[in-house]
Design a protein around this motif. Structure first.
Motif, PDB file in Angstrom:
ATOM      1  N   THR A 145       0.842  -1.198   0.000  1.00  0.00           N
ATOM      2  CA  THR A 145       0.000   0.000   0.000  1.00  0.00           C
ATOM      3  C   THR A 145       0.875   1.246   0.000  1.00  0.00           C
ATOM      4  OG1 THR A 145      -0.175  -0.322   2.383  1.00  0.00           O
ATOM      5  CG2 THR A 145      -2.083  -0.927   1.060  1.00  0.00           C
ATOM      6  N   SER A 199      -3.724   6.938   0.988  1.00  0.00           N
ATOM      7  CA  SER A 199      -5.158   7.099   0.779  1.00  0.00           C
ATOM      8  C   SER A 199      -5.467   8.571   0.539  1.00  0.00           C
ATOM      9  CB  SER A 199      -5.943   6.596   1.991  1.00  0.00           C
ATOM     10  OG  SER A 199      -5.610   7.361   3.143  1.00  0.00           O
ATOM     11  N   TRP A 210      -7.829   4.094  -1.846  1.00  0.00           N
ATOM     12  CA  TRP A 210      -6.384   4.219  -1.675  1.00  0.00           C
ATOM     13  C   TRP A 210      -5.643   3.659  -2.875  1.00  0.00           C
ATOM     14  CZ3 TRP A 210      -8.823   0.046   0.750  1.00  0.00           C
ATOM     15  CH2 TRP A 210      -8.239  -1.200   0.616  1.00  0.00           C
ATOM     16  N   LEU A 267      -0.185   5.203   4.021  1.00  0.00           N
ATOM     17  CA  LEU A 267      -0.965   4.026   4.392  1.00  0.00           C
ATOM     18  C   LEU A 267      -0.082   2.790   4.285  1.00  0.00           C
ATOM     19  CD1 LEU A 267      -3.820   2.945   5.098  1.00  0.00           C
ATOM     20  CD2 LEU A 267      -4.200   2.699   2.638  1.00  0.00           C
TER      21      LEU A 267
END
Length: 336
Positions: free
Chosen positions: A132, A135, A264, A306
């Motif tokens: 990740t 976001s 995200w 994130l």
């Protein structure tokens, strides 16, 4: 369900693991130190399915710059915009899975087969999650010629225009902003008509000019104009207030209970990329994103750092996909 609620409780453990790795301890992810030394041996390509200059491109370049330092090799950003991100994602999917081509994906990727016929790739089959990144928050804003000063007033105002549904701008058909508007309309009972634009800039220009009464757009793009009084932001479409503007309430707390339309971005690679390379990339990207300087850079661009594990990401992505897939089917939405 937004991933943010789980992020805080997992960050401490992830920081400890990263600290141990950086100190030379045995890699908790399982990739051997010899693999770390052999890879990479040449430049990497980071495919961005958006045009240069936008928020996602800004994030990608910031990450690429710091990732290059961590890997000891250049990370070249390659913009491949168009067709609702399918051009760029297809480029990643058909690349040789050798660890030298990666890309920027998002929470909307699994929805693409529902939106496009004859999609040249399957996100689930042809792409693999790496890490990740960040976001971003969607916000509901209105033009100054709209009398509503709050979400409840906006809902009432929209209902009074039911004979000709109130228009709201987004960055395009099937975009997260478009779907957020449909979701808001269904949950609040406010009749709204979607007005797609090719990008944030044109949408905001028409909102500022009063040519479109409302918009679902990224909060960072709206904030400068709200601060100068050129438009009004009524609420954010996330489960908690944005750190970019803690004075702006969530839509949930001011009238549309449990409303959540967050999204995200993450890094992806072609399916078949060696596990050791994916683990190395994940480790370095997590470390880059977790850096305080990087967090500040992301915040300036309007994003919140994130860091989720693959398992956490998969769980959240599954819930998001189920929710938005239902909305897409119920409203017969097709990509453009």
């Amino acid at each position: 369900m937004s991933p943010h609620n789980r992020m805080d409780e997992n960050m401490a453990n992830r920081r400890s693991a990263l600290k141990a790795l950086s100190a030379g301890a045995v890699a908790v992810t399982g990739w051997p130190l010899m693999a770390q030394e052999r890879y990479p041996t040449k430049a990497l390509r980071l495919v961005v399915p958006f045009p240069p200059g936008g928020g996602t491109d800004t994030v990608a370049r910031a990450v690429a710059q710091r990732l290059a330092i961590a890997l000891g090799q250049a990370v070249v950003v390659d913009n491949k915009p168009g067709a609702g991100t399918t051009i760029g994602l297809s480029e990643v999917a058909r690349s040789t899975p050798d660890g030298y081509t990666i890309g920027i994906g998002g929470t909307s990727d699994p929805l693409l087969p529902l939106l496009y016929d004859n999609l040249p790739f399957n996100p689930e089959r042809d792409l693999v999650f790496v890490s990740t990144l960040a976001s971003s928050t969607i916000a509901l804003a209105v033009a100054n010629n709209v009398p509503a000063k709050s979400v409840s007033e906006f809902i009432a105002y929209a209902k009074n225009q039911a004979a000709s549904p109130l228009g709201y701008a987004s960055v395009g058909v099937a975009s997260p902003m478009h779907l957020a508007g449909i979701h808001f309309s269904a949950m609040s009972g406010a009749p709204l008509a979607h007005i797609p634009y090719r990008g944030t800039g044109p949408a905001i220009n028409d909102l500022l000019g009063g040519h479109v009464p409302a918009a679902m757009l990224g909060l960072p793009s709206l904030l400068p104009h709200a601060r100068t009084g050129k438009l009004r932001i009524l609420g954010v479409a996330s489960p908690k207030r944005s750190p970019l503007a803690t004075d702006i309430p969530t839509l949930s707390e001011v009238g549309v209970k449990d409303f959540d339309a967050g999204f995200w971005y993450h890094v992806i690679a072609p399916r078949g990329t060696p596990k050791a390379m994916v683990e190395r990339l994940r480790f370095e990207i997590d470390r880059v994103v977790g850096n305080s300087e990087m967090k500040e850079s992301l915040a300036i661009a309007g994003f919140e750092a994130l860091t989720l594990s693959p398992e956490e990401s998969a769980r959240s992505l599954k819930l998001e996909t189920e929710k938005w897939a239902r909305i897409i089917r119920e409203n017969n939405i097709r990509g453009s």
